[in-house]
Write a protein that holds these residues in place. Sequence first.
Motif, short mmCIF file in Angstrom:
data_model
loop_
_atom_site.label_atom_id
_atom_site.label_comp_id
_atom_site.label_asym_id
_atom_site.label_seq_id
_atom_site.Cartn_x
_atom_site.Cartn_y
_atom_site.Cartn_z
N THR A 848 0.84 -1.21 0.00
CA THR A 848 0.00 0.00 0.00
C THR A 848 0.88 1.26 0.00
O THR A 848 0.62 2.21 -0.76
N PHE A 852 0.82 3.96 -3.06
CA PHE A 852 0.11 5.20 -2.82
C PHE A 852 0.98 6.33 -2.27
O PHE A 852 0.55 7.47 -2.23
N GLU A 853 2.20 5.98 -1.82
CA GLU A 853 3.03 7.03 -1.22
C GLU A 853 4.34 7.28 -1.98
O GLU A 853 4.96 8.33 -1.79
N GLN A 858 4.13 7.07 -9.35
CA GLN A 858 3.30 7.94 -10.17
C GLN A 858 4.08 8.41 -11.40
O GLN A 858 3.52 9.05 -12.27
N TRP A 865 1.82 0.02 -11.53
CA TRP A 865 0.83 0.39 -10.51
C TRP A 865 -0.42 -0.48 -10.60
O TRP A 865 -0.92 -0.98 -9.60
N ALA A 951 -6.35 4.53 2.07
CA ALA A 951 -5.38 4.86 1.03
C ALA A 951 -6.06 5.07 -0.31
O ALA A 951 -5.74 6.00 -1.07
N LEU A 952 -7.02 4.22 -0.65
CA LEU A 952 -7.74 4.35 -1.92
C LEU A 952 -8.52 5.66 -1.99
O LEU A 952 -8.50 6.35 -3.00
N ALA A 954 -7.98 8.43 -0.27
CA ALA A 954 -7.08 9.59 -0.32
C ALA A 954 -6.46 9.73 -1.69
O ALA A 954 -6.16 10.84 -2.16
N TYR A 955 -6.28 8.58 -2.35
CA TYR A 955 -5.59 8.57 -3.64
C TYR A 955 -6.55 8.76 -4.80
O TYR A 955 -6.20 9.30 -5.84
N THR A 958 -7.15 11.99 -6.94
CA THR A 958 -6.08 12.57 -7.76
C THR A 958 -5.54 11.59 -8.80
O THR A 958 -4.71 11.97 -9.60
N ALA A 959 -5.99 10.37 -8.77
CA ALA A 959 -5.39 9.38 -9.65
C ALA A 959 -6.43 8.56 -10.39
O ALA A 959 -6.27 7.37 -10.60
#
Length: 982
Positions: A848, A852-853, A858, A865, A951-952, A954-955, A958-959
């Motif tokens: 994770t 995500f971090e 990215q 990914w 995590a999903l 928060a991500y 933006t993704a």
Amino acid sequence: MASQDLQALAGLLQSSLDPAQAKQAEQALRAAETQPGFAILLLQTVVAAQLPHTTRLSAALLFKNFIRRKWTDEDGNHRLPAADVAAVKREIVGLMITQPPALQVQLGESISIMADSDFPDRWQDLIDDLVSRLSPTDMALNNGVLQVAHSIFKRWRPLFQSDALYLEIKLVLGKFCGPFLDLFKQTDRLVAEHAGDKATLETLFQTLLLLTKIYFDLNCQDIPEFFEDNMTELMGLVHKYLVYTSPLLETDDDDETGPAEKVKASICELIQLYSQRYADVFEPLMQNFIETTWTLLTTTGVAPKYDVLVSKALAFLTTSIGKRSEMFSAEDTLQQIVEKVVLPNVALRPSDEELFEDDPIEYIRRDLEGSDSETRRRAATDFLQELKERHEGAVTGVVMKYVQHYLAQYEQNKAHNWRAKDTAVYLFSAIAIKGLLTASGVSSTNLLLDVVAFFTQNIAPDLVAADAHPILKVDAIKYIHIFRNQLTKQQLGQAFPVLSSMFVSPEYVVYTYAAITIERILSIRQQTNSSHFMFDKEDIAPVAQELLENLFVLIEKGQTPEKLAENEFLMKCVMRVLVTGKETVVPFADSVMQHLLHLLTETAKNPSNPRFSHYMFESLGAVIRFAAPTRPAGAYDAQLFPLFLSILGQDVAEFIPYVFQLLAQLLELTEAPVDGAVAESYKQLVRPLLSPQLWESRGNIPALARLLQALLARNAQAYFVDQGLVEPLLGVFQKLIASKVNDGHGLDLLEAILLHVPLASVERYVRQIAIFILQRLQSSRTEKLVQRFGRFVYFLAAVKKLGPDFAVSFVDQAQDGIFGDVFGQFILPSTTKYHAQMDKKIAVVGLTAILFESAKFQGQYAQYWVQGATVLTTMAQTDTISNYIDILKENDEVEGMVGAMPLRRTLVPGGGLDDDDVTFGASFVKLTTTTTKPIDVRPDVTDNRAFVEAALKAYGSTAQPLLAQLPSDTKAIIAKSYGITV
């Protein structure tokens, strides 16, 4: 070899036999091992006729152990110089075949070790060499050759089938079968020609013994075509010597087995193999062999020298029952079997009574532990039980008539006829058991019999009767041991005080059986919840202190280190009481500790019983585990450290791995800072722990690695950084990661280093560390290493001090941009293969964090990914861990100690699957009581799905482009599990 070198080596060997000089001599011999030519010099010492036999035998033993340790490394590469390897192979066969039997056995074992790694590929002429040395007339020479051959071929017996094994056997058969048959026929002719020559007959029967053993070896995996084609002729010879008799081969001593009996016993093993494995081709001959064996059993005397023969013959008949069940079905036949075969062989003999009195520990081991697999009682019991499995009603009826007869006989005159009751109890137990008797006791019983009623009527009275014969008391205790699962907790609880009272008995066997039975009762698991024991700490608390004091009194009767350590059963009971009592032993733990320290101090002078030692250290681990947290910081360290340092200083090799485990446990359990003298003691220990010599012993490595991790966790700055020992510490990691056996320990150590050592002290080594690991993955990759490496990367990503960017850059430092390939090819495919809960948590959290971090996922590694997210969501969906506190409780329940060690199956009344295979040597034996909770590097994560969901979410905002690339089934999982629409 220079004669002065040989004499010097002989002097060291002779000194090693003197306790006063042994340690110094052994150290000198270890130093000499490093010199080229040492192996050949040692061989020359073995065969030097001018030297004392004890020196030569010592040399043979050292040579065998030297070959075991030094012949090859774990990858099969020779560790000795090439010239030494070639010279040993060239000389050893010729030297061995001319030596006395005692030396031949040791050299034969050495050849077996060498052949295990080298034959046939790197020792192609070995069989040709052996065959060329066979003689038509010199049987003494032939016996040497056959001894070598048997040493090589017997390796096949326990092996699983494989193409490589079958190719090896095929190669041997092609060269050895013809000479084997010729030699068998020639030996047979010579036996007829020398029927009146005692010395020659004895030599020829040694040849026959080796031939029958090799016959078994060559047929142990499958029946070769040669033996099937020549079976009538070969089995004709075999049958001839099953019935052969000669007064010249009889021994005068009732305890000394004669040459003919040894051959017949070996033949019985062979025909048992054929009856069991090759019944289809053996069928025409089986009837004749069964009748011959029956006659043999009914005409062989009761002297101990015939015990092995009788047991092997019974084993053959036991196997034959399944093939010829109809032969044994009639009631009158069963009556004859019980009367003529079973009863004579289960009845207590004068030699058994002598053993009970004169060598009680041997009596116990034979009777209870399973080492009596070649005794009449055990074999007769197996035979009877096999009959009962085929014809339960008839056999039960026949045997119970004898049971009642013997019980009635006992009642007529209890003082005189106590042996009759012993036989009755033994017979009843034999037919009452259904299936296997395991370490957990009897799982089911003969429904035609009431074992509880028999206990109440016939067994319980002997437990409390003051005038019952000691052997009947033992029978009564053993009955509880066998049928403990058929008794309720209340009944067992009522038996407990009676068994405890046996500790004051003057009879060694009685109090030892009581200890064995108490230990096994405390090991019974609940039927409704097998993860918990029937008896818990509340049950044992009222009697634990008294039990332990009585046990220590019995153990400490020994006046020498050897006698103190003689009775491992008492020590095992100590361990079980401590493990069951847990925190309830704390009030008297200091007293227990003093007893254990006394035993450790004395037995360290001459470790002689590895099982006793193991249970002693398990007991120390239990006291430390439950009591150390309640004592002032460093209290137990201060008591134990001087003794542990003495053991390390005196190089008591058998105890050193245990000492390291206990030192690690002491550090791990002490929550408050350890300062003062104790802290200084640990600090002074660190540098010696890094010395290469300690890491040469394979048995030390797991314990040493754990101790270093404990030291790092306690105070990495003081113990390693301030002393300038980071580089030597990394040198240990480098050594471990290069080994297929120890690479896991290497990565464990590296995780501890990166977790506890300030990054500033290790960052200049990180690139080289990464290169070492990737080179190992490239050059000699194993599935185990791949999985462990994946966990390591996830560990780096999960630890907040390090994080996902550090994990990615760690790998990329070995080669820029390589993380993507490593991630896709190795790390991700192993992610779903973890079984331990903490490994799964680290994988989920680490993956994770990477996805995500990490900025690189990215950008540079964005192509991986989708693949990573697919694996992650699948894991999160199928492997929910709602409360990680449960993981930390995984090891709170100290499991049965037997589970920590390999076991050997046994099957008899009073026996059981409880033969712990603990031996001194190069292998590491883990102390179960020192098992610690897995380290949780992310205690803040307590819910797997919630962590991934956060995590999903928060991500996701933006993704969306990356999320949109996920497979539809993964999107469905995310939507269903987390309420996130992609």
